[in-house]
Scaffold this motif. Structure first.
Motif, mmCIF file in Angstrom:
data_model
loop_
_atom_site.group_PDB
_atom_site.id
_atom_site.type_symbol
_atom_site.label_atom_id
_atom_site.label_comp_id
_atom_site.label_asym_id
_atom_site.label_seq_id
_atom_site.Cartn_x
_atom_site.Cartn_y
_atom_site.Cartn_z
ATOM 1 N N GLN A 34 -14.972 64.375 -9.463
ATOM 2 C CA GLN A 34 -13.668 63.503 -9.337
ATOM 3 C C GLN A 34 -13.942 62.116 -10.031
ATOM 4 O O GLN A 34 -13.301 61.547 -9.987
ATOM 5 C CB GLN A 34 -13.832 63.176 -7.691
ATOM 6 N N GLY A 35 -15.124 62.239 -10.972
ATOM 7 C CA GLY A 35 -15.142 60.847 -12.033
ATOM 8 C C GLY A 35 -15.949 59.990 -11.471
ATOM 9 O O GLY A 35 -16.137 58.982 -11.933
ATOM 10 N N TYR A 36 -16.660 60.112 -10.465
ATOM 11 C CA TYR A 36 -17.550 59.336 -9.799
ATOM 12 C C TYR A 36 -18.992 59.281 -10.552
ATOM 13 O O TYR A 36 -19.280 60.497 -11.176
ATOM 14 C CB TYR A 36 -18.042 59.483 -8.211
ATOM 15 N N SER A 37 -19.812 58.468 -10.607
ATOM 16 C CA SER A 37 -21.280 58.297 -11.103
ATOM 17 C C SER A 37 -22.221 58.152 -10.157
ATOM 18 O O SER A 37 -21.988 57.379 -9.109
ATOM 19 C CB SER A 37 -21.257 57.236 -12.141
ATOM 20 N N VAL A 38 -23.345 58.758 -10.191
ATOM 21 C CA VAL A 38 -24.357 58.675 -9.299
ATOM 22 C C VAL A 38 -25.345 57.864 -9.913
ATOM 23 O O VAL A 38 -25.954 57.883 -11.094
ATOM 24 C CB VAL A 38 -24.988 60.010 -8.992
ATOM 25 N N VAL A 39 -25.758 56.470 -9.349
ATOM 26 C CA VAL A 39 -26.431 55.340 -9.966
ATOM 27 C C VAL A 39 -27.389 55.111 -9.007
ATOM 28 O O VAL A 39 -27.180 55.075 -7.614
ATOM 29 C CB VAL A 39 -25.551 54.169 -10.455
ATOM 30 N N PRO A 40 -28.518 54.449 -9.250
ATOM 31 C CA PRO A 40 -29.422 53.705 -8.375
ATOM 32 C C PRO A 40 -28.777 52.435 -7.599
ATOM 33 O O PRO A 40 -27.879 51.913 -8.483
ATOM 34 C CB PRO A 40 -30.521 53.094 -9.208
ATOM 35 N N ILE A 41 -28.798 52.192 -6.531
ATOM 36 C CA ILE A 41 -28.330 51.392 -5.555
ATOM 37 C C ILE A 41 -28.608 49.892 -6.378
ATOM 38 O O ILE A 41 -27.564 48.937 -6.189
ATOM 39 C CB ILE A 41 -28.812 51.374 -4.185
ATOM 40 N N SER A 42 -29.458 49.667 -7.006
ATOM 41 C CA SER A 42 -30.201 48.483 -7.665
ATOM 42 C C SER A 42 -29.025 47.989 -8.802
ATOM 43 O O SER A 42 -28.713 46.816 -9.090
ATOM 44 C CB SER A 42 -31.242 48.420 -8.370
ATOM 45 N N GLN A 43 -28.052 49.283 -9.398
ATOM 46 C CA GLN A 43 -27.168 48.778 -10.222
ATOM 47 C C GLN A 43 -25.817 48.158 -9.477
ATOM 48 O O GLN A 43 -24.893 47.799 -10.072
ATOM 49 C CB GLN A 43 -26.726 50.049 -10.896
ATOM 50 N N ILE A 44 -25.555 48.241 -8.265
ATOM 51 C CA ILE A 44 -24.432 47.928 -7.576
ATOM 52 C C ILE A 44 -24.577 47.084 -6.651
ATOM 53 O O ILE A 44 -23.547 46.353 -6.052
ATOM 54 C CB ILE A 44 -23.574 49.382 -6.864
ATOM 55 N N ASN A 83 -14.805 48.423 -10.734
ATOM 56 C CA ASN A 83 -13.857 48.747 -11.849
ATOM 57 C C ASN A 83 -13.888 50.326 -12.421
ATOM 58 O O ASN A 83 -13.240 50.613 -13.049
ATOM 59 C CB ASN A 83 -13.777 47.940 -12.909
ATOM 60 N N SER A 84 -15.262 50.856 -12.262
ATOM 61 C CA SER A 84 -15.421 52.182 -12.598
ATOM 62 C C SER A 84 -16.015 52.840 -11.286
ATOM 63 O O SER A 84 -16.856 52.291 -10.518
ATOM 64 C CB SER A 84 -16.475 52.094 -13.709
ATOM 65 N N PRO A 85 -15.526 54.123 -11.157
ATOM 66 C CA PRO A 85 -16.113 54.700 -9.953
ATOM 67 C C PRO A 85 -17.456 54.856 -10.067
ATOM 68 O O PRO A 85 -18.113 55.255 -10.979
ATOM 69 C CB PRO A 85 -15.667 56.058 -10.051
ATOM 70 N N ALA A 86 -18.138 54.899 -8.584
ATOM 71 C CA ALA A 86 -19.647 55.097 -8.752
ATOM 72 C C ALA A 86 -19.919 55.374 -7.380
ATOM 73 O O ALA A 86 -19.305 54.782 -6.191
ATOM 74 C CB ALA A 86 -20.261 53.312 -9.017
ATOM 75 N N ALA A 87 -20.992 56.184 -7.113
ATOM 76 C CA ALA A 87 -21.338 56.570 -5.905
ATOM 77 C C ALA A 87 -22.864 56.565 -5.842
ATOM 78 O O ALA A 87 -23.396 56.739 -7.091
ATOM 79 C CB ALA A 87 -20.827 57.967 -5.522
ATOM 80 N N SER A 88 -23.534 55.946 -5.066
ATOM 81 C CA SER A 88 -25.006 56.095 -4.956
ATOM 82 C C SER A 88 -25.292 56.676 -3.827
ATOM 83 O O SER A 88 -24.989 56.752 -2.830
ATOM 84 C CB SER A 88 -25.378 54.405 -4.900
ATOM 85 N N THR A 89 -26.624 57.443 -4.044
ATOM 86 C CA THR A 89 -27.208 57.891 -2.974
ATOM 87 C C THR A 89 -28.464 57.414 -2.725
ATOM 88 O O THR A 89 -29.126 56.741 -3.693
ATOM 89 C CB THR A 89 -27.514 59.329 -3.265
ATOM 90 N N GLY A 90 -28.894 57.581 -1.702
ATOM 91 C CA GLY A 90 -30.367 56.852 -1.181
ATOM 92 C C GLY A 90 -30.889 57.728 -0.110
ATOM 93 O O GLY A 90 -30.250 58.357 0.794
ATOM 94 N N ASN A 91 -32.023 57.796 0.282
ATOM 95 C CA ASN A 91 -32.799 58.528 1.187
ATOM 96 C C ASN A 91 -33.473 57.331 2.058
ATOM 97 O O ASN A 91 -34.303 56.619 1.491
ATOM 98 C CB ASN A 91 -33.880 59.434 0.392
ATOM 99 N N THR A 92 -33.505 57.611 3.384
ATOM 100 C CA THR A 92 -34.126 56.840 4.305
ATOM 101 C C THR A 92 -35.119 57.702 5.120
ATOM 102 O O THR A 92 -34.721 58.777 5.277
ATOM 103 C CB THR A 92 -33.345 56.108 5.030
#
Length: 92
Positions: A34-44, A83-92
């Motif tokens: 869908q155009g999202y990017s997976v990035v570390p949470i520290s980037q957002i 401004n650019s799609p982003a999704a971030s994943t994290g584990n707890t």
């Protein structure tokens, strides 16, 4: 689960959940498709102090405070994530 993902969303997966390992690859493939990017949470995440360096709006989104963005963009400001799609994943 993916119907509420928007640009700047943080998607959290609990690694102890029974179905996470099986569901995660399909969810990530769909979001990337869908155009999202997976990035570390520290980037957002905007680092600093609430109401000084960033604010949190009624939807729970973090935004750089006006004083932090005047003159130059604050490093790590969430505006770039919005401004650019982003999704971030994290584990707890």
């Amino acid at each position: 689960m993916t119907s509420k993902v928007q640009p700047g969303s943080i998607v959290l997966f609990h690694n102890a959940a029974e179905n996470t390992p099986a569901a995660l690859p399909g969810i990530l493939e769909y979001l990337i498709g869908q155009g999202y990017s997976v990035v570390p949470i520290s980037q957002i995440i905007v680092k600093g102090e609430c109401n000084q360096d960033y604010t949190i709006d009624h939807t729970g989104r973090q935004k750089a405070a006006k004083s932090a963005t005047e003159g130059s963009a604050a490093p790590g400001a969430s505006g770039s994530a919005e401004n650019s799609p982003a999704a971030s994943t994290g584990n707890t």
